[in-house]
Design a protein around this motif. Sequence first.
Motif: not given
Length: 725
Positions: A10-12, A17-20, A455-460
């Motif tokens: 799910d994390v991946i 999904k929001r990799r951009h 970036g990971i924190g922002l995506t979550f």
Amino acid sequence: MNKEELHLRDVIRIINKRRHILLVFLLSVVVLVSVATFIMTPLYEGVTKVMIEKTEGGDLTGSYNRSSYDPIFHETQFQLIKSRAVARRVVNILSLEENYDALIGKTVQKTSPLRFFAMELKALPERVRNLFKSDEDSPKNDAAESSKKDDLAKIISEQILVRPIEGSRIVNISYLSPNPELSALIANTTAKAYIEETLEMKLSSTRNSLQWMTKKAETEAKKLRQSEMELQNYMKANNIVTIEDRMTVTPQKLSEINIQLIRSQSRRKELEALYSKVRKVGRDYRAATTVSAISSDPSLQAIRAQIVETEKNIMELSNKYGAKHPLMVKVKGDLQVLRRKRNQEIDRLVESIKNEYELAQANERSLRSQLGSTKNEALLLNEKFIQYGALKRSVDTNRQLHDALMLKLKEKSITEETSPINLWIVEKASVPLKPARPWVAVNLLLALVIGTLGGIGLTFFLEYLDNTIKDPEDVEARFGIPILTTIGRWRDSEKGLDQVVLNEPQSQFAESYRALRTAIQLSFPDSPPKKILLTSSEPGEGKTTTSVNLAFALARSDNRVLLIEGDLRKPRFHKLLKLNNAKGLSSYLAGVADSQIIQKGALPHLAVIPAGPIPPNPSELLASNRMKMLLESMSKEFDFIICDSPPLLPVADTRILCRLFDGVILLSRFGVTTYEVLGRSNKLLDDMGARRLGLVINGFDAQKSGYYHQDYYYAEKPKDSPAAS
């Protein structure tokens, strides 16, 4: 229903999904850090190594022992190195106020524009203050020079860095500057100034200590002499010679008197009770013989034995002689004499008891008086001893303090030249050849790490804020609603999705509607629903498009299908299917038309009932009995009845219709419908007892969902266009 635990997949999926967003954030951080790093002024670092040891004097012979590591001591030395006092010594040694242009000027010239702007901005308030100062208020030359020295000392103290080398007593003293020669010069001069400042502090402290200790010793000597005289005068005035011995004997004497008094009280109480009993008996001699203290007397016992013997003789003689016989008279006379003797003995014993009782009383009074006087003596002695002890303690304290001061004074005078700190310059700073700052590789690595984690924190965070429907499995887990199908997002701007099953039967969109048809037929294989109502929570979620395409899909499988426009407020069937809307469902429900409202559809097995003219009271018409009769009659002619309806939440029309149908299909839109809205719609259907067939998700974007991101049908990416509602 509880949500499942978040798994790695799910994390991946969320990151993919929001990799951009992740890539944009990472690139922004890296670019900003890179720009800031490369426009920074290169700073050179001059490093001087100094060994700092703390020593403790062991005796007056001059031997010293190295102490263990003391973090407070070392931190104190580090702060001293960075102090303004050391920095002022550096300014004085190098005459920086005179050599400013030769040394500091080069530094300013090499400063980057960003750093130069920061320095100018920091100095702006002082320059503004100087503009408003009058000539009379301007400082004198000495004050100006002092201010300049303080400014230079402040700059140096802020730039000095102190770093201890782990596992050793060596400390690196470094200075950063755009001028490599200046960085080495300041570092070496700072080490020298620190040693001089430490020695000066030691000498000043020693001189002050000796002066203070000398004055203090003289004061304490006067106090000692005065306290000794006060103690001597007090001992003479109160005749105190062996007060300690008397303080030891007096408590023992009090204890003995207390014990004797307790025994005397017990004895007096016993005699008092006995005497009270004897007094009650009075002249009754026979009763007195019952008192144990009287009856146990040996003399009385002997007399009583004689009386008994005489009485026995009288009884024996009375059997032989008469009362007036001389022997009888003699024996009776003897008996009277014995009885008088007994009574006299009893009187003597009573008097003896009385005397003993009075003696016990006198003894108790004497002991009590002796106890009181002894207590008074002890209290008086205690008061004297308290005053004596206070004076003696004052003498002892003054003597100890005076002796300690004299000892310390002699020791200090001998060891005043010794230093508690050993300082050596181990290695002088050399002119650096390469800049020490900025750390290009470290900055870029930190930028990559911070950019990636941020970036990971922002995506979550964005995923947390996004409360719209995206994951079919998540919807099923939250509400327990089966997902009948997902309709992809229509991306062809030239064609519409309204009749895709009819116009493009081989497309993946048509396949989705056929999957919806199959899901309805297989959901209840024994008795599949014939009358199906399609609704949504809010407008724009694809009810009309889904109703039309579902009807086409059912009609293509040789089922007789009736498509009803149940939305009497905003009808669209007549526009999509190019039908005559002069008569329709509203006309039939209002009683102005009969069953001829049915029109032929685009397929042979498809019939359509349009909405007809828009009535002023749609809810009342749909709630009429004619709607129920229409559905019952049409159920006999058609295999399936598909009815479009208004949104569930804004109006009450769907709540009226859902009770007339075998099943209700709820529609939602990907990325638009929120979980709260869907939850309210689901609760409304449950409250009305509607038979839910499942949920259809329109406008599904597999790439944004991150769920079916590798599906073949979502590989192509034509230009986006919103699907019809």
